[in-house]
Every structure is written in structure tokens, then in C-alpha cells.
Design an enzyme around this catalytic site. Structure first.
Site, PDB file in Angstrom:
ATOM      1  CB  THR A  74      -0.943  -0.006   1.217  1.00 14.32           C
ATOM      2  OG1 THR A  74      -1.864  -1.090   1.085  1.00 14.32           O
ATOM      3  CG2 THR A  74      -1.720   1.298   1.312  1.00 14.32           C
ATOM      4  NE  ARG A 159      -0.391   1.179   4.523  1.00 10.35           N
ATOM      5  CZ  ARG A 159      -0.955   0.570   5.541  1.00 10.35           C
ATOM      6  NH1 ARG A 159      -0.860   1.142   6.747  1.00 10.35           N
ATOM      7  NH2 ARG A 159      -1.597  -0.577   5.413  1.00 10.35           N
ATOM      8  CG  ASP A 299      -5.736  -3.346   1.191  1.00  9.13           C
ATOM      9  OD1 ASP A 299      -5.084  -3.993   0.357  1.00  9.13           O
ATOM     10  OD2 ASP A 299      -5.373  -3.210   2.377  1.00  9.13           O
ATOM     11  CG  HIS A 303      -5.590  -7.860   3.036  1.00 10.48           C
ATOM     12  ND1 HIS A 303      -4.588  -8.507   2.374  1.00 10.48           N
ATOM     13  CD2 HIS A 303      -5.285  -6.538   3.008  1.00 10.48           C
ATOM     14  CE1 HIS A 303      -3.689  -7.607   1.959  1.00 10.48           C
ATOM     15  NE2 HIS A 303      -4.099  -6.412   2.323  1.00 10.48           N
ATOM     16  CG  HIS A 493      -1.356  -6.730  -1.506  1.00 11.79           C
ATOM     17  ND1 HIS A 493      -0.409  -5.805  -1.111  1.00 11.79           N
ATOM     18  CD2 HIS A 493      -2.467  -6.463  -0.762  1.00 11.79           C
ATOM     19  CE1 HIS A 493      -0.934  -5.007  -0.187  1.00 11.79           C
ATOM     20  NE2 HIS A 493      -2.171  -5.391   0.047  1.00 11.79           N
TER      21      HIS A 493
END
Length: 552
Positions: A74, A159, A299, A303, A493
């Protein structure tokens, strides 16, 4: 003089072709976390008119876009989208890395000089964009216009907001402990009044004791019968099947919201408030403003349940409505014809290894006990070098060596790295291991994977060995997930395989033609294209090419 005339002609011929009256008033850059390139089109038959379909039918859609670096995480992807640079240039090599001088783990936006406003300063909890070693497209826009352009960035993840927000923009992100959107002292001394007002209204609390239910009838879903698989995360109270209760009494309530489409709904609501109160796109100076929105729910859901799951399918349909709502709001406030929209993903996603194994592929989950004190790798090092303390730690995708121990033993770092790399490739699930010494010495070939690793390599932040998993193998520790009672998660990922590098790129609005482009492009091309479109210089680390189909 003839020479001057030739130079003048050459100068104007090489400048971006951009008439002043066609410049947009707002640059809207949207990042969908873990949006693999096939996902928007996979459910096209049920998309709304104004969301993904607007981008597909009214904009330019690049259907073969791939990241060129190896560590598809990410923070890395967001930094690449913002800077147009590879990790080797922008410095964000991973979500976390190990400081070789202190041995401490470093979070990608960590900066103890700037704490969260409203919270006491604590070690490892301050954040800023200062670890980002390149300028962003929004930085360059603000600089070009002498501060008249303004830049903002919003995400559930810190982030996802801080890195795209650049060094001169303002960033806000969702607090999973308070349910508010927060920022740090890098950006403000105190929250703007409108942010205080939004937080005081506590919109996240409206979801207490609600459930995430299917948007449509189950029979209409491709994955309608794939709602309870043993490898999916079973986090209470969400569970593995629809409807997913959101709870309301646990200390993790706000975190649970981000693991569902609610995270994107809250992000949209805050972004609307920001646009309205900061008057984005309505700059009295006429200079264009910049807004980056990163939607994170795809995301988290990928997951927990995997990209080929009922949860991901329902989430994409809901995200489509979120985008339609956003585009309508932008049209009302600024005008889509006055807005340049670009949408992409920060990385792609693999399928869950168990799902692929059920189809006949050889997959599995990597055993992290290889790195433990009594593990096979430590035993091999003891046998070869007479030391069992040569490994400092692991932070995906890197293994870091204990340089002090290597020096005290009088060993050569390159020899230890090479031995460890050879041992790593004996482990089931690891297909390749590249050493730092070989990268620094240029001892690599032009093979795709080595070039991807080279683009990810930073001399002071990358580890001693870069590990690459076999296709569809799970190569991350899930210790933190297990501590929260999640158990295993479905997919992860972070590899150089095509499923992790593959993302869509859309441009729309402000004169962008309707077309589908099938040639291979890269997300690093986005910043270069925006720079050419706006007639500004590209970010400092930019390595991308201009996508000329977008230019007027």
C-alpha cells in the site's frame, strides 16, 4: 540571429500543448486500495451509470497497466502514484522497514516530531511525509502556481493520505480508535473549525449495531454461493457470512467499520465536507486545486475474504455507487468539464492460495518458523558460520542480517547474504532471493523479476535479501491477525507477479476523450501525464512516460 530563432522554435515545439482556457479547476486523483485491474469490468453488467461506467464510457481506460516494482504494498503504491517514481527513487520501499543503525522497525510515515493533534506525543506514533524522498505531482502544482493552488488528501489509512498529500498539501485520515478524521502537527496547529464540526457530529456512530447486508438479491451475484469458506477471516462480530454484524460495544468498533464498505462511505462524507468548506475547485485565483481520495475498504475486504468472494463482489458494487455519488457532487460544485479525474489502484491482489489449490495449482502458506531462533535457517547458519545470531529480522519482502554480529565474527557480508539466499530458495514457497550485495555491484540480469527488484531497491532502507514467493503462495506473517482473534486471512499481496502489479488506469472529465487503450503502460506514467497536461514540471523522481492520448 538564426540560432536564436531555431532555439525559440524548438522551445515552443517541445512544450506541452495546453491552452489556458482548457485547464481544469480541480485535479481529482482517486486511489482504490487493492483494485486489481479486472475488478471494475468483472461486474460491469450491474454498475451504475455514474460510477465506474462513467469512467469506462466517457473517459480513457487503460486496460493493461502494471507496476514495474517488485514490492506491491500500500505505502509503496501510493508513493509511486503520487511521485511517478519507483521505490528506488521515492524511498518508500515497504509499509515498514528496519533501520540498520538502530535495529528498530520504521513505519513508512513515521516521524516522532509530529504527533496526532489532540493526542499526547508518543514514540513511533507521530507521522509526516518526510520519509518520502521525492516531490509529488501536487507539490509541483502548488510550487508552479506560487502557492495559489491548494492540495488535500483523504483516506481511511494514514499512509493512503499522507504520501499522496505530498510535502506541501494537507492530509486527513480516519482514526480507528476515535471514529474521527485526524491529522498531525506537520499540517496544522489545531483542527480547522469545519473538521471539529464534522467530528463532533460523530457520523461513524450511526452504524452502531447495524449490519453489512447484500446490496442486491443473492441470486444475482457471481459468487453468491461462495459465502462461507474455511480460509476466510472469522473476526467477531463480523463473521464470515452475510449479513455481517458491525457490533457497537467493543473497543474495535471503529476498526470493524473500515473492514466493510462503511469505511469508504465515511471517507466520501468527509471528502465532501472538505470540498465544500475549503471551496476546492472554486479558487478565486483561477489556479487549479488538487484533491486525492484513497478508498481503503476494497483492500481490507480483499485480505479478509479474498478478491473472488461474495464480500468483494458486493463491495465493488457499493464502491461504484460511492464513485457515482462523488462524481455527481463534483459536477454540482465544480463541474465535471472543469475537473480532471484520474483513478487507479495502489496494487493488485492474488487469489487465496486454498482457492487456487482447489483449481489444481500448487500453492500454500509460507512457514515463518524458518526464521525463528531454533528454525532451519538459523541452524544452517550455525553449521556454516558457527553463529546463530546472524539474522536481525524480517519485514516483507526483506530479510535483514545482523551486521554487527557478522562484523564481530569477521565474516564477509556478501558471503553471508549469498549463503542465506541459497538457503531461502530451498524453502517451499520461495522461488527467488536477491542479495543486496549483488544489486549494489550490478550483478543482475535483465530478467523481469530482477528488474522489478532493482526498481524497488533503496540502498539504506531495503534489506539484505529480497524474497519472492512462488505464484499464489502466502508470504506474510499473520501474527497480528491471530492476536486479534482473526486467525488466518484469505489473501495477501506484495509480490512481483502480474496479479499484484495489475491495476486499471482511468482518466475522465475536462476534455478527456472516450477510448480504451490496450498498450502496456505503468502507474508511474500518471504523474508525468498530469504534469504535461498542466504544463508544469514533473515530480523530482519521475520516471514515467506521458500518456499522449490524454493531452488536448
Amino acid at each position: 540571429p538564426r540560432a536564436v530563432a531555431i532555439f525559440t522554435l524548438f522551445f515552443f515545439m517541445t512544450q506541452p500543448v495546453q491552452a489556458a482556457e482548457t485547464k481544469p479547476r480541480l485535479i481529482l486523483q482517486i486511489t482504490v486500495d487493492q483494485l486489481r485491474g479486472d475488478l471494475p469490468g468483472r461486474y460491469a453488467d450491474r454498475l451504475s451509470e455514474g460510477g465506474f461506467r462513467y469512467l469506462m464510457e466517457k473517459g480513457t481506460w487503460y486496460i493493461d497497466a502494471h507496476y514495474q516494482h517488485a514490492n506491491t504494498e500500500t505505502a509503496v503504491g501510493h508513493a509511486t502514484l503520487a511521485t511517478g517514481a519507483d521505490p528506488s527513487r521515492h524511498g518508500i520501499v515497504a509499509n515498514d522497514w528496519i533501520d540498520q543503525e538502530t535495529g528498530a522497525f520504521v513505519y513508512n510515515t513515521e516521524d516522532d516530531r509530529h504527533h496526532i493533534i489532540g493526542k499526547a506525543a508518543r514514540a513511533h506514533e507521530g507521522v509526516s511525509p518526510r520519509n518520502l524522498a521525492a516531490s509529488t505531482i501536487s507539490d509541483e502544482l502548488v510550487v508552479h502556481n506560487g502557492g495559489r493552488s491548494r492540495a488535500f488528501s483523504v483516506s481511511v489509512k494514514d499512509r493512503g493520505a499522507i504520501l499522496p498529500g505530498g510535502h506541501v498539501g494537507k492530509a486527513f485520515w480516519f482514526s480507528k480508535s476515535s471514529g474521527e478524521f485526524v491529522t498531525s502537527t506537520y499540517y496544522y496547529e489545531d483542527y480547522p473549525p469545519w473538521v471539529k464540526q464534522w467530528n463532533a457530529a460523530k457520523p461513524a456512530d450511526a452504524y452502531r449495531n447495524q449490519s453489512w447486508k447484500l446490496l442486491n438479491d443473492r441470486a444475482t451475484y457471481i459468487h453468491g454461493q461462495m459465502d462461507d469458506r474455511p480460509y476466510e477471516a472469522d473476526l467477531k462480530p463480523l463473521g464470515r457470512t452475510f449479513p455481517h454484524p458491525l457490533g457497537g460495544d467493543t473497543k474495535y468498533f471503529y476498526l470493524f467499520l473500515t473492514l466493510t464498505p462503511v469505511g469508504d462511505a465515511l471517507t466520501l462524507d468527509f471528502a465532501k465536507a472538505l470540498m465544500e468548506n475549503e471551496q476546492l475547485g472554486r479558487n478565486s485565483t483561477g489556479a487549479p486545486d488538487y484533491l486525492q481520495i484513497s478508498f481503503s475498504s476494497t483492500d481490507y475486504i480483499g485480505h479478509l475474504f479474498g478478491p473472488s468472494s461474495l464480500e468483494t463482489e458486493d463491495n465493488i458494487l457499493r464502491l461504484d455507487r460511492i464513485l457515482a455519488d462523488l462524481f455527481q457532487f463534483v459536477d454540482e460544485k465544480v463541474g465535471l468539464n472543469q475537473t480532471l479525474i484520474v483513478l487507479s489502484g495502489d496494487h493488485g491482489a492474488p487469489e487465496a492460495p486454498e482457492y487456487m489449490a482447489s483449481l489444481g495449482l500448487s500453492t500454500g502458506r509460507f512457514a515463518f518458523d524458518w526464521f525463528k531462533t531454533e528454525g532451519p535457517l538459523t541452524a544452517a547458519l550455525q553449521k556454516k558460520f558457527g553463529r546463530d545470531d546472524l539474522i536481525a529480522g524480517h519485514s516483507h519482502p526483506y530479510l535483514y542480517l545482523n551486521l554487527d554480529a557478522i562484523a564481530s565474527a569477521g565474516l564477509d557480508v556478501a558471503d553471508v547474504e549469498r549463503f542465506v539466499a541459497d538457503e531461502l530458495m530451498k524453502i517451499p514457497g520461495i522461488v527467488y532471493a536477491q542479495t543486496r550485495s549483488d544489486l549494489l555491484a550490478g550483478r543482475i540480469t535483465e530478467s523481469p523479476v530482477q528488474n522489478q527488484i532493482r526498481r524497488s531497491f533503496h540502498p539504506t532502507r531495503s534489506g539484505n535479501i529480497h524474497m519472492v514467493p512462488e505464484q499464489y503462495w502466502f508470504l506474510h506473517s499473520t501474527e497480528e491477525a491471530e492476536k486479534m482473534g482473526i486467525g488466518s486471512i484469505a489473501a495477501i499481496h506484495g509480490s512481483p507477479w502480474a496479479y499484484d502489479t495489475y491495476v486499471p488506469i482511468f482518466f475522465a472529465g475536462s476534455g478527456v476523450p472516450a477510448q480504451i487503450i490496450g498498450r502496456r503502460v505503468a502507474p508511474t506514467d500518471i504523474a508525468a501525464t498530469l504534469a504535461a497536461y498542466l504544463g508544469i514540471k514533473p515530480p523530482s523522481g519521475s520516471v514515467g512516460s506521458v500518456l499522449t492520448e490524454i493531452l488536448p
